[in-house]
Design a protein around this motif. Structure first.
Motif, PDB file in Angstrom:
ATOM      1  N   GLN A 298      -0.905 119.006  85.631  1.00 45.06           N
ATOM      2  CA  GLN A 298       0.165 118.067  85.960  1.00 45.06           C
ATOM      3  C   GLN A 298       0.834 117.506  84.685  1.00 45.06           C
ATOM      4  O   GLN A 298       2.054 117.353  84.631  1.00 45.06           O
ATOM      5  N   LYS A 299       0.031 117.185  83.700  1.00 51.57           N
ATOM      6  CA  LYS A 299       0.602 116.674  82.458  1.00 51.57           C
ATOM      7  C   LYS A 299       1.499 117.727  81.799  1.00 51.57           C
ATOM      8  O   LYS A 299       2.596 117.421  81.306  1.00 51.57           O
ATOM      9  N   LEU A 300       1.037 118.978  81.812  1.00 51.56           N
ATOM     10  CA  LEU A 300       1.836 120.052  81.230  1.00 51.56           C
ATOM     11  C   LEU A 300       3.115 120.255  82.025  1.00 51.56           C
ATOM     12  O   LEU A 300       4.190 120.484  81.453  1.00 51.56           O
ATOM     13  N   GLN A 301       3.020 120.160  83.344  1.00 51.02           N
ATOM     14  CA  GLN A 301       4.199 120.343  84.188  1.00 51.02           C
ATOM     15  C   GLN A 301       5.235 119.240  83.925  1.00 51.02           C
ATOM     16  O   GLN A 301       6.435 119.519  83.811  1.00 51.02           O
ATOM     17  N   LYS A 302       4.745 117.988  83.791  1.00 46.03           N
ATOM     18  CA  LYS A 302       5.671 116.883  83.510  1.00 46.03           C
ATOM     19  C   LYS A 302       6.321 117.054  82.141  1.00 46.03           C
ATOM     20  O   LYS A 302       7.516 116.822  81.968  1.00 46.03           O
ATOM     21  N   GLU A 303       5.543 117.438  81.202  1.00 47.81           N
ATOM     22  CA  GLU A 303       6.089 117.631  79.850  1.00 47.81           C
ATOM     23  C   GLU A 303       7.135 118.735  79.842  1.00 47.81           C
ATOM     24  O   GLU A 303       8.174 118.622  79.193  1.00 47.81           O
ATOM     25  N   ALA A 304       6.898 119.786  80.609  1.00 47.79           N
ATOM     26  CA  ALA A 304       7.862 120.881  80.686  1.00 47.79           C
ATOM     27  C   ALA A 304       9.152 120.412  81.350  1.00 47.79           C
ATOM     28  O   ALA A 304      10.260 120.749  80.894  1.00 47.79           O
ATOM     29  N   GLU A 305       9.000 119.621  82.399  1.00 44.70           N
ATOM     30  CA  GLU A 305      10.200 119.128  83.076  1.00 44.70           C
ATOM     31  C   GLU A 305      10.971 118.167  82.171  1.00 44.70           C
ATOM     32  O   GLU A 305      12.204 118.186  82.120  1.00 44.70           O
ATOM     33  N   PHE A 306      10.236 117.326  81.443  1.00 41.94           N
ATOM     34  CA  PHE A 306      10.902 116.409  80.509  1.00 41.94           C
ATOM     35  C   PHE A 306      11.670 117.196  79.440  1.00 41.94           C
ATOM     36  O   PHE A 306      12.826 116.863  79.144  1.00 41.94           O
ATOM     37  N   GLN A 307      11.075 118.198  78.890  1.00 39.27           N
ATOM     38  CA  GLN A 307      11.757 119.004  77.878  1.00 39.27           C
ATOM     39  C   GLN A 307      12.971 119.697  78.485  1.00 39.27           C
ATOM     40  O   GLN A 307      13.991 119.871  77.806  1.00 39.27           O
ATOM     41  N   ARG A 308      12.859 120.067  79.721  1.00 37.66           N
ATOM     42  CA  ARG A 308      14.004 120.706  80.386  1.00 37.66           C
ATOM     43  C   ARG A 308      15.167 119.733  80.489  1.00 37.66           C
ATOM     44  O   ARG A 308      16.317 120.084  80.183  1.00 37.66           O
ATOM     45  N   GLN A 309      14.839 118.475  80.924  1.00 43.09           N
ATOM     46  CA  GLN A 309      15.878 117.459  81.028  1.00 43.09           C
ATOM     47  C   GLN A 309      16.444 117.117  79.640  1.00 43.09           C
ATOM     48  O   GLN A 309      17.652 116.891  79.505  1.00 43.09           O
ATOM     49  N   GLU A 310      15.585 117.060  78.667  1.00 42.74           N
ATOM     50  CA  GLU A 310      16.031 116.782  77.316  1.00 42.74           C
ATOM     51  C   GLU A 310      17.013 117.841  76.834  1.00 42.74           C
ATOM     52  O   GLU A 310      17.993 117.543  76.159  1.00 42.74           O
ATOM     53  N   TRP A 311      16.736 119.049  77.169  1.00 42.50           N
ATOM     54  CA  TRP A 311      17.636 120.117  76.733  1.00 42.50           C
ATOM     55  C   TRP A 311      19.020 119.954  77.346  1.00 42.50           C
ATOM     56  O   TRP A 311      20.033 120.108  76.665  1.00 42.50           O
ATOM     57  N   PHE A 312      19.034 119.598  78.633  1.00 40.56           N
ATOM     58  CA  PHE A 312      20.341 119.365  79.271  1.00 40.56           C
ATOM     59  C   PHE A 312      21.034 118.160  78.657  1.00 40.56           C
ATOM     60  O   PHE A 312      22.254 118.151  78.488  1.00 40.56           O
ATOM     61  N   ARG A 313      20.253 117.092  78.333  1.00 39.61           N
ATOM     62  CA  ARG A 313      20.841 115.903  77.724  1.00 39.61           C
ATOM     63  C   ARG A 313      21.511 116.238  76.404  1.00 39.61           C
ATOM     64  O   ARG A 313      22.587 115.724  76.079  1.00 39.61           O
ATOM     65  N   LYS A 314      20.905 117.089  75.668  1.00 37.42           N
ATOM     66  CA  LYS A 314      21.406 117.397  74.337  1.00 37.42           C
ATOM     67  C   LYS A 314      22.614 118.320  74.351  1.00 37.42           C
ATOM     68  O   LYS A 314      23.165 118.609  73.284  1.00 37.42           O
ATOM     69  N   GLN A 315      23.047 118.732  75.525  1.00 38.32           N
ATOM     70  CA  GLN A 315      24.254 119.551  75.570  1.00 38.32           C
ATOM     71  C   GLN A 315      25.508 118.730  75.341  1.00 38.32           C
ATOM     72  O   GLN A 315      26.564 119.267  75.003  1.00 38.32           O
ATOM     73  N   GLY A 316      25.446 117.388  75.608  1.00 41.11           N
ATOM     74  CA  GLY A 316      26.548 116.479  75.329  1.00 41.11           C
ATOM     75  C   GLY A 316      26.187 115.579  74.160  1.00 41.11           C
ATOM     76  O   GLY A 316      25.234 115.829  73.427  1.00 41.11           O
ATOM     77  N   PRO A 317      26.952 114.489  73.924  1.00 41.22           N
ATOM     78  CA  PRO A 317      26.578 113.547  72.871  1.00 41.22           C
ATOM     79  C   PRO A 317      25.236 112.907  73.224  1.00 41.22           C
ATOM     80  O   PRO A 317      25.012 112.501  74.364  1.00 41.22           O
ATOM     81  N   HIS A 318      24.380 112.807  72.263  1.00 39.59           N
ATOM     82  CA  HIS A 318      23.044 112.292  72.561  1.00 39.59           C
ATOM     83  C   HIS A 318      22.461 111.648  71.308  1.00 39.59           C
ATOM     84  O   HIS A 318      22.987 111.788  70.212  1.00 39.59           O
ATOM     85  N   PHE A 319      21.387 110.958  71.583  1.00 41.07           N
ATOM     86  CA  PHE A 319      20.687 110.271  70.494  1.00 41.07           C
ATOM     87  C   PHE A 319      19.608 111.189  69.923  1.00 41.07           C
ATOM     88  O   PHE A 319      18.768 111.711  70.663  1.00 41.07           O
ATOM     89  N   VAL A 320      19.691 111.308  68.612  1.00 44.67           N
ATOM     90  CA  VAL A 320      18.606 112.017  67.919  1.00 44.67           C
ATOM     91  C   VAL A 320      17.475 111.051  67.630  1.00 44.67           C
ATOM     92  O   VAL A 320      16.298 111.389  67.800  1.00 44.67           O
ATOM     93  N   GLU A 321      17.858 109.849  67.217  1.00 43.63           N
ATOM     94  CA  GLU A 321      16.898 108.767  67.040  1.00 43.63           C
ATOM     95  C   GLU A 321      17.403 107.607  67.875  1.00 43.63           C
ATOM     96  O   GLU A 321      18.559 107.178  67.747  1.00 43.63           O
ATOM     97  N   TYR A 322      16.507 107.105  68.725  1.00 39.95           N
ATOM     98  CA  TYR A 322      16.923 106.024  69.620  1.00 39.95           C
ATOM     99  C   TYR A 322      17.064 104.716  68.854  1.00 39.95           C
ATOM    100  O   TYR A 322      16.694 104.615  67.678  1.00 39.95           O
TER     101      TYR A 322
END
Length: 1567
Positions: A1218-1242
């Protein structure tokens, strides 16, 4: 009267054309010549070889000598002729001095060319007898070419150096020398004196030449003189025989001279000599010409003289004793010296003495006479010698050799000579030589095949020389065209004439793979760079006539070879040659016609009445080939005064159809080459002369000449026999070609057996029938072939030789040595000896022992002890006689034959040994020599004593140490017959010996080993243990120094391995392997390997129990292999949220396979699973795009590589999945986020040094339309300006941060591609952390505490950049926290933090500390308020306090008075103001700075001391002015000014007031 120079040269000049005065002059000149002929004769005898010293004074001096003086002179000559010194006998020949003056005057002229003058002068005198010619003839010179022979008359020849025609000579130095020679020769002609010259033979084998000119009368006189001298000598000798020399005084004479010695350091040496003389001579010893003082060096020198025998003993010689020693014997009759040289060698020094004798054959040393006049004995050694060298055309090659000469005499330098193939080399643009004083070098600046040959360096010291030789090979340069032949070589110019020269060359050894079709000849005029080809079609014959040269110009030539592939690179250019008549060239060599102008000027004589020339003579064919025919003839006798030219005619033999060959231009040279003749036809030729008078008669026709090659190509050599020489060379011999004419030499080629590829062994033809081929590969088999070469071409190849392996030639071994007795009984003795130091390149097969009886010290004949050779170095000699003394000798034998027997041993007595202890061990040897250890091996003693041997002791000492320095290596006896000795000093030489022991005691030591140096030689290798893929364990040893007969010998515990059931040996080339069949405890021990026929190559490996276990474990791993993994199966999340499973093997072959398994089911590559194998890196991976719920389970990778297997699994279930699955989904969302303007450092914060808070974040993927919006607590923060995003950082600055700034901050990025936000909560703990950091920055900004005095007391303070209430401030006094009171207070004013001490007392002294606490850490500042600091502050406080009291109580006007009062005339003015002072001040008034006294008009009063009243009852214009109120008490005075202005209403005129009072109100205070 002197003649003009050219007429003294040419006495044959036609007298018909002489002027009358010239005729008279010549007649007088000839008479003068005849008159001086006697002087000529005596001068000739002065240089004769037979009486080089006795008759040097000449016949004129002889008349002044008595017969007795002649006898002494002759005796002196016979005794000292070899040393070329007359010594004291010069006093007996006064007349000799008169003759020697004549010789000295001509010595310099003789050196500069006197000798050639003599030869020419002799010919000149002979020409006087010739009758003059009737007709005018062209002058001619006797040429050095073989075609030119003397005709009727000759002229002197002055041979000089070879002239490069580029201005007659190459350098100004050569021109000066030739000019000096010219002047000397001219002066000699002017004197007309005859000279006889004797040239002594030198090392270059110049033949002696003696020219003498004697008349019959002189010869008879000399014979008579010799007869008188001989008789006088005999009489004198008879007289001295009758005298008793012992009864007369005579000078010292050495009967035995001291002998030179070469010794080692620390040795003693004794020089002996025997001297006779009367009175008895006194002998003095010198070292390097300095008398030896025995008392100055006690114990160093010992000098003895007894009965005419004298000796000098030098004790414990060191290197400084190397010198020349002289024994000087002196009495009243004279002094005589004898010399001896002493050379002391070091065992270790800068120069390895072994180099001095290795590989060099030295000539016997001799005494030589140095230029300094004393005899020296020289040892010349070559160190760091140049070896056989290989170069390539165009490269620079350098040969060098270090030369060491003993003794080293200052200012006496050696003569360095270089030879190529026995010919002395002189410096040129191709060859440079250098001598540094220690090293001789020869550099070939641009190597060519002409430079190939045997190079010899000869070092000459006085009469002694030493030389060293080595061969230099020069290979062809790479051809410009592939397959083109090599360049020709050795281009020379022959038979040069006015317009014609013959060019010769040698054919190259390399033809490029196809036969050479011919050669092109190119010419170039000296001084230009323009080359022109001389022949249109290639010529095969290696000589070619070049015509069409311009008379007087110089040319150089080169040759190119051509075959079907193309043309070779050009050869090295020839030496320059001038297009001149040979007679003119000979004359120019003696004196140039136009000195030093760089040109050759050919002059023509003035034309007179012409005479038709006669026919040429001696016409013949000098050379005939199928391409051309060369004719040669002599000029006609009748040719007139002007020069002649020639027409050549030809006709077919047997016909009279003569055709002129050179129809247009007649030739100037008596040589001519005819081309374009029909091959195979027979021709005849004739020549006509012509000049301005016409064409003369033809010469006699030549014999019929067939056009074709007269010179045949040589036949192939035969009987090619190769012989071993070294490990890289082979000596090839052959039988010369039969009936070969004009043979140039031979080319040798070599080929590896089976390669069918032939390589030339030499690129310059060699003469003789023997040649050493170098540069071969050791161990390879070669065959050889030879072909001959002459000008006609190259012969066919000889038959191939038999194949021969390249290895060092074998020779019989050297003698064994150190023969000793190992056991003795009544009728036999056991001998032992050491192996020969040189085994002859092949293994020794056995030994032969001889013995002989020794009776009363006299040895008898040798007898053979063994008929069959013995292989061991120990042998029992039987059938001996008890108590008889014997000597023994041993000879070794190998395949080359029986070696030289050893010298006879010392005498041994054959008797029964009865001692109880064992005899000496024997056959000691050392192996595995390293820098700090070695192994000593030995064999047990033959005689064991009364009880068996129980062990051995080993002794060691340094080689140079005395016998007292032997020391034991082992304290307890060891049973083995070997021992490894450690702890040696690197570079030190050691010797060892062994003693055996039994119950009776320790026996006699063995003979010591040969010296062994502790060193690890370069390239030393060790035995290596290996386990192969099948688990087989083996010991491996490699050797790169093997010879063809070398063998690997394996031993266990230094005993030969005989049990092949446990160990097998496999040897291939230079590698050997000892393979264990089943390693077990039986195999424990030391395994050693020795390579025979090498310089002690050996190594060992120890297998103990621990090593055995390690090897067995490693073997098991190899038998049952696994694929080694660098990393186990792992999982990682990729950038897009993909899941990657991977592992890495250490290595994978190309055939490795992998099975991918999920929950025990194999999965394959497809849409869901992407699989990849990288065989190079061993990386295996599987990628899944998304991790679904059904993907929970176990993943396994199964590997198979050959027979090796392995697998790795990864379990992903429960929380891990489950932890691996969540991390994979988070990275997936992160990748989509980074297609537009995004924060490299919050969003984060930082505190600036100014205590401002900066909120910042780092963004990416920004474009121009991207907006950024800031919020606090959901309210937008208005920013003054938009961010440009250049640096990718967005910031928000909050100044004077405080609690009011707490809240939730948010920043949003957005454009048409999407948006991203970042939130920063600055509340509660987060805000507290920020405030702590702000307080920390504030605390760090605090300045050091300072002290300030005030009127109330003393203040301590510090400034901060910004102050917040959250910053906790506390003070401490003397480490105690201060309790605040009305007297001691603290506070903050602005950015100042202070502590106020009112009314300070001494108790307030001490150390004060300000502590600023930021919430986590305290920050302190400290000041010391004591001593002078307190005193100064307290004094300032008192001063300020007093000033404050005075300021408080001084008189002052508090207010109430206006600045200006304007009032109408007649009105009343009433002004009141308050005054104060303690005590009550005095009040006074002033008007216009004058005291004002009150009256009825002006009423002045003070009420209660606090109020002052000013009243004018009726104002008039007189009251206008400036008024002052003055208050005064003891603390000070103050003045308040006001102005009264009165105006009259009717007139409206204001009374003007003083300027000083306008608008002024002054207060003046003074104390």
């Amino acid at each position: 009267m002197s003649l003009p120079f050219y007429q003294r040269h040419h006495q044959h000049f036609d007298r018909a054309y002489r002027h009358k005065e010239l005729e008279s002059t010549l007649s007088q000149y000839q008479k003068e010549e005849k008159r001086k002929s006697a002087i000529y004769t005596h001068g000739s005898s002065a240089y004769s070889k037979e009486a080089a010293l006795a008759y040097r004074h000449g016949s004129a001096s002889y008349d002044q000598l008595s017969a007795e003086s002649y006898a002494h002179e002759s005796a002196a000559h016979s005794k000292r002729s070899t040393a070329h010194s007359l010594e004291t006998e010069l006093k007996k020949a006064e007349a000799y001095r008169l003759g020697s003056e004549l010789v000295n005057k001509k010595a310099e002229a003789y050196r500069l060319g006197y000798e050639t003058y003599s030869r020419g002068k002799l010919l000149e005198d002979q020409s006087l007898k010739l009758s003059p010619k009737a007709k005018r003839a062209k002058q001619s010179l006797l040429s050095e070419e073989k075609e030119n022979t003397a005709v009727d008359y000759v002229v002197p020849i002055f041979t000089g150096r070879h002239i490069h025609i580029s201005g007659i000579t190459d350098t100004e130095e050569e021109r000066i020398k030739e000019s000096a020679a010219y002047v000397a020769k001219r002066n000699l002609f002017a004197t007309g004196e005859g000279i006889s010259v004797t040239r002594k033979a030198t090392s270059s084998s110049v033949e002696e030449e003696t020219h003498e000119k004697k008349s019959r009368k002189v010869a008879i006189r000399e014979t008579a003189e010799r007869t008188v001298l001989k008789k006088t000598l005999r009489d004198t000798e008879d007289f001295h025989r009758k005298l008793n020399e012992d009864s007369l005084l005579h000078a010292p004479e050495f009967v035995i001279k001291p002998r030179s010695h070469t010794i080692w350091e620390k040795q003693n040496v004794k020089l002996h000599c025997t001297v006779t003389g009367w009175p008895e001579p006194r002998v003095t010893w010198y070292k390097n010409h300095v008398p030896i003082n025995v008392h100055a060096n006690p114990g160093k020198y010992a000098i003895e003289s007894r009965y005419g025998m004298h000796s000098l003993e030098i004790n414990k010689c060191d290197f400084d004793d190397t010198a020349q020693y002289r024994a000087s014997a002196m009495n009243v009759k004279g002094e005589l010296s004898a010399y001896a040289s002493l050379v002391v060698k070091r065992y270790k020094g800068e120069i390895d003495e072994s180099f001095f004798h290795a590989g060099t054959v030295t000539l016997p040393l001799s005494f030589g006479v140095t230029p300094h006049g004393y005899a020296s004995r020289f040892e010349i050694h070559f160190v760091d010698k140049f070896e056989v060298s290989f170069g390539r055309e165009g490269e620079t090659m350098s040969l060098g050799c270090t030369v060491i000469i003993h003794p080293d005499i200052k200012r006496f330098h050696p003569e360095i000579q270089w030879y190529r193939n026995g010919v002395l080399i002189t410096p040129s643009k191709w060859v440079q030589m250098h001598w540094s004083g220690e090293r001789a070098t020869l550099t070939l600046t641009h190597a060519n095949k002409e430079d190939e040959g045997l190079y010899t360096l000869r070092v000459v010291m006085g009469d002694y020389y030493e030389q060293y030789s080595s061969y230099v090979f020069v290979r062809d340069a790479d051809a410009d065209i592939p397959g083109a032949p090599g360049s020709p070589l050795d281009v020379k110019c022959l038979d040069a004439n006015k317009d014609y020269v013959i060019i010769s060359w040698k054919q190259p050894a390399v033809d490029g793979g196809s036969p050479v079709l011919g050669y092109f000849i190119d010419k170039c005029e000296v001084g230009t760079k323009q080359w022109s080809q001389c022949n249109e079609t290639p010529v095969k014959f290696a000589r070619f006539p070049v015509t069409g040269l311009i008379e007087g110009r110089s040319y150089i030539f080169r040759v190119r070879a051509v075959n079907n592939a193309g043309i070779s690179i050009p050869s090295r250019v020839s030496e320059p040659v001038a297009a001149l008549d040979p007679a003119d060239r000979a004359r120019l060599r003696s004196h140039p016609s136009a000195p030093w102008t760089g040109q050759i000027i050919v002059t023509e004589e003035e034309p007179t009445e012409g005479i038709v020339p006669g026919p040429p003579s001696d016409l013949h064919v000098t050379e005939a080939t199928k391409n051309y025919v060369v004719l040669s003839w002599k000029p006609p006798y009748e040719r007139g005064h002007e020069g002649v030219m020639y027409y050549v005619e030809k006709c077919v033999a047997g016909t009279e159809n003569w055709q002129r060959v050179n129809t247009e231009i007649p030739v100037k040279s008596p040589r001519f080459a005819l081309f374009d003749l029909a091959e195979g036809k027979s021709y005849q030729f004739r020549v006509r002369c012509c000049n301005s008078a016409g064409i003369g008669e033809p010469s006699e026709a030549t014999e019929a000449t067939v056009v074709g090659d007269k010179l045949d190509i040589p036949s192939a050599p035969s009987n090619i026999v190769p012989t071993r020489n070294t490990d890289t060379s082979v000596v090839v011999t052959w039988t010369e070609s039969k009936d070969a004419k004009e043979l140039v030499g031979y080319y040798i080629e070599a080929s590896k057996v089976g390669s069918a590829h032939w390589e030339p062994c030499n690129n310059n033809p060699v003469k003789g029938t023997r040649f050493t081929c170098h540069g071969l590969t050791t161990g390879e088999h070669y065959t050889f072939r030879v072909r001959a070469v002459n000008a006609a071409g190259l012969s066919g190849f000889s038959q191939e030789s038999e194949a021969i392996e390249v290895k060092a030639a074998i020779a019989p071994p050297s003698p064994p040595y150190d023969i000793t007795v190992l056991e003795s009984v009544r009728d036999s003795m056991v001998l032992g000896w050491k192996q020969p130091k040189t085994i002859g390149g092949v293994e020794i097969t056995g030994y032969y022992v001889n013995y002989r009886e020794v009776i009363n010290g006299v040895p008898r004949e040798w007898r053979e002890a063994n008929i069959k050779a013995v292989s061991e170095r120990a042998y029992r000699v039987h059938d001996l006689k008890e108590n008889m003394t014997y000597q023994f000798q041993v000879a070794a034998v190998n395949l080359a034959g029986l070696g030289t027997p050893s010298p006879a041993s010392q005498s041994f007595k054959c008797e029964e040994w009865t001692i109880a202890v064992p005899g000496p061990p024997h056959d000691l040897s050392c192996s595995e020599v390293r820098k700090d250890s070695l192994v000593v091996l030995w064999k047990p003693p033959i005689y064991v004593g009364r009880t068996p041997v129980t062990g051995y002791y080993i002794d060691i000492k340094e080689t140079n140490a005395s016998e007292e320095h032997w020391k034991g290596v082992n304290e307890k006896a060891i049973p083995s017959k070997y021992l490894k000795i450690s702890g040696l000093k690197e570079g030190t030489s050691y010797v060892f010996r062994v003693r055996a022991t039994n119950k009776a005691g320790v026996g006699k030591p063995s003979d010591s080993t040969d010296p062994v140096i502790a060193e690890t030689r370069p390239g030393t290798k060790e035995v290596v243990v290996e386990v192969d893929d099948n688990g087989v364990i083996s010991l491996n040893f490699e050797c790169d120094q093997m010879t063809a007969d070398s063998k690997f010998i394996w031993s266990k515990n230094y005993e030969p391995v005989e049990d092949d059931s446990r160990l097998s040996i496999d040897t291939k080339g230079g590698k050997s392997k000892a393979i264990f069949k089943d390693l077990s405890e039986e195999d424990l021990g030391i395994y050693s390997c020795v390579v025979t026929d090498t310089d002690g190559v050996s190594s060992s490996y120890t297998i103990d129990e621990e090593e055995m276990k390690r090897l067995l474990a490693l073997s098991h791993q190899h038998k049952f292999p696994t694929v080694p993994l660098k990393s186990e199966l792992a999982v990682e999340i990729l950038e897009k949220g993909q899941v990657r499973f991977w592992l890495q093997a250490e290595k994978l072959s190309g055939s490795a396979k992998v099975n991918f398994v999920f929950n025990d089911k194999e999965i394959v590559n497809g849409e869901k699973y992407k699989m990849k194998i990288d065989h190079n890196s061993g990386l295996i991976e599987m990628v899944m795009d998304r991790l679904e719920d059904e993907d929970e389970g176990t993943y396994t990778f199964q590997l198979q590589d050959g027979k090796a297997t392995n697998q790795s699994s990864l379990v992903l279930i429960g929380d891990v999945f489950q932890k691996l699955q969540k991390e994979a989904e988070f990275q997936r969302q992160e990748w989509f986020r980074k297609q537009g303007p995004h924060f490299v450092e919050y969003l984060g914060w930082e505190v600036a040094p100014e205590c401002n808070v900066l909120l910042k974040c780092k963004v990416a993927n920004i474009k121009k339309e991207t907006h950024i919006v800031w919020y606090k607590d959901e309210r937008e923060i208005m920013v003054d300006e938009e961010h440009d995003f250049k640096d990718g950082v967005c910031t928000l600055l909050i100044t004077e941060f405080s609690k009011k700034d707490a809240g939730i901050y948010e920043v949003i990025l957005k454009d048409d591609r999407g948006k991203d936000k970042s939130i920063l909560k600055l509340v509660e703990a987060a805000f507290a952390d920020l405030m702590t950091e702000v307080c920390k920055v504030i605390a760090l900004s605090a300045t050091e505490l300072k002290i300030q005095s005030t009127e109330e007391g003393i203040r301590l303070y510090s400034f901060v950049s910004y102050y917040l209430e959250d910053l906790r401030v506390s003070w401490a006094h003397n480490d105690n926290k201060i309790k605040y009171t009305e007297r001691v207070k603290t506070g903050v004013t602005g950015e100042q933090i202070w502590l106020q001490i009112n009314e300070p007392t001494p108790s307030d002294k001490g150390k004060y500390i300000l502590e600023l606490f930021d919430g986590k850490t305290g920050h302190t500042r400290m000041v010391d308020l004591s001593g002078q600091a307190f005193d100064e502050a307290f004094a300032e406080f008192q001063r300020l306090k007093a000033a404050a009291i005075a300021e408080k109580n001084r008189a002052r006007v508090l207010g109430g008075l206006p600045d200006v009062v304007t009032i109408q005339e007649g009105k009343a003015l009433n002004l009141t103001c308050s005054v104060w002072g303690n005590p009550v001040p005095e009040v006074s008034w002033l008007k216009n700075e004058k005291l004002l006294v009150g009256d009825d008009h002006i009423i002045l009063k003070v009420e209660s001391g606090k109020h002052a009243c000013f009243t004018i009852t009726a104002v008039s214009t007189a009251d206008s002015g400036r008024y002052s109120l003055v208050v005064k008490n003891q603390y000070g005075t103050e003045t308040s000014d006001f102005t009264v202005s009165v105006f009259i209403p009717e007139e409206g005129i204001e009374i003007p007031q003083p300027e000083s009072g306008k608008g002024d109100k002054k207060k003046k205070a003074r104390s």
